[in-house]
Design an enzyme around this catalytic site. Structure first.
Site, PDB file in Angstrom:
ATOM      1  N   CYS A   8      25.502 100.953  -6.247  1.00 55.81           N
ATOM      2  CA  CYS A   8      26.283 100.536  -5.087  1.00 55.81           C
ATOM      3  C   CYS A   8      26.755 101.802  -4.377  1.00 55.81           C
ATOM      4  O   CYS A   8      26.410 102.906  -4.781  1.00 55.81           O
ATOM      5  CB  CYS A   8      27.438  99.631  -5.475  1.00 55.81           C
ATOM      6  N   SER A   9      27.540 101.627  -3.358  1.00 56.62           N
ATOM      7  CA  SER A   9      27.949 102.778  -2.554  1.00 56.62           C
ATOM      8  C   SER A   9      28.515 103.915  -3.398  1.00 56.62           C
ATOM      9  O   SER A   9      28.092 105.050  -3.280  1.00 56.62           O
ATOM     10  CB  SER A   9      28.972 102.354  -1.498  1.00 56.62           C
TER      11      SER A   9
END
Length: 103
Positions: A8-9
């Site tokens: 994810c980010s």
């Protein structure tokens, strides 16, 4: 042993999902290594994985990551939005297994 990488980010928002996926895999007697990284480490870490699941907020990177994953013969997919939002470890784990197939 199944090896499932979540990206994810920053690697933070998937940590709860990792915990739930690990708990589900243990509850059904599967051996699995499931870990999360930020998008900056995803390409490097995928060499150790059987499949890569990415957070919905990274869906724009799917094609780029899939191109890299082809070097390792693995698939990349966006984590089901409902499973991600509900931190549904069972659903996300089953999604990963369906992508791994008979590997």
């Amino acid at each position: 042993m199944k090896r499932i990488l979540l990206a994810c980010s920053s690697g933070m928002s998937t940590s709860l999902l990792v915990t739930k996926m690990v708990a589900h895999s243990k509850s059904i007697g599967d051996e699995a290594k499931i870990w999360a990284v930020g998008q900056d480490k995803a390409k490097k870490e995928m060499a150790e994985a059987d499949v890569v699941l990415i957070g919905p907020q990274m869906s724009f990177l799917k094609d780029e990551l899939q191109k890299e994953a082809e070097k390792y013969g693995i698939k990349v997919d966006v984590i089901d939005m409902m499973a991600y939002g509900m931190a549904d470890g069972k659903k996300a784990y089953e999604q990963a297994l369906s992508l791994i197939g008979d590997k």
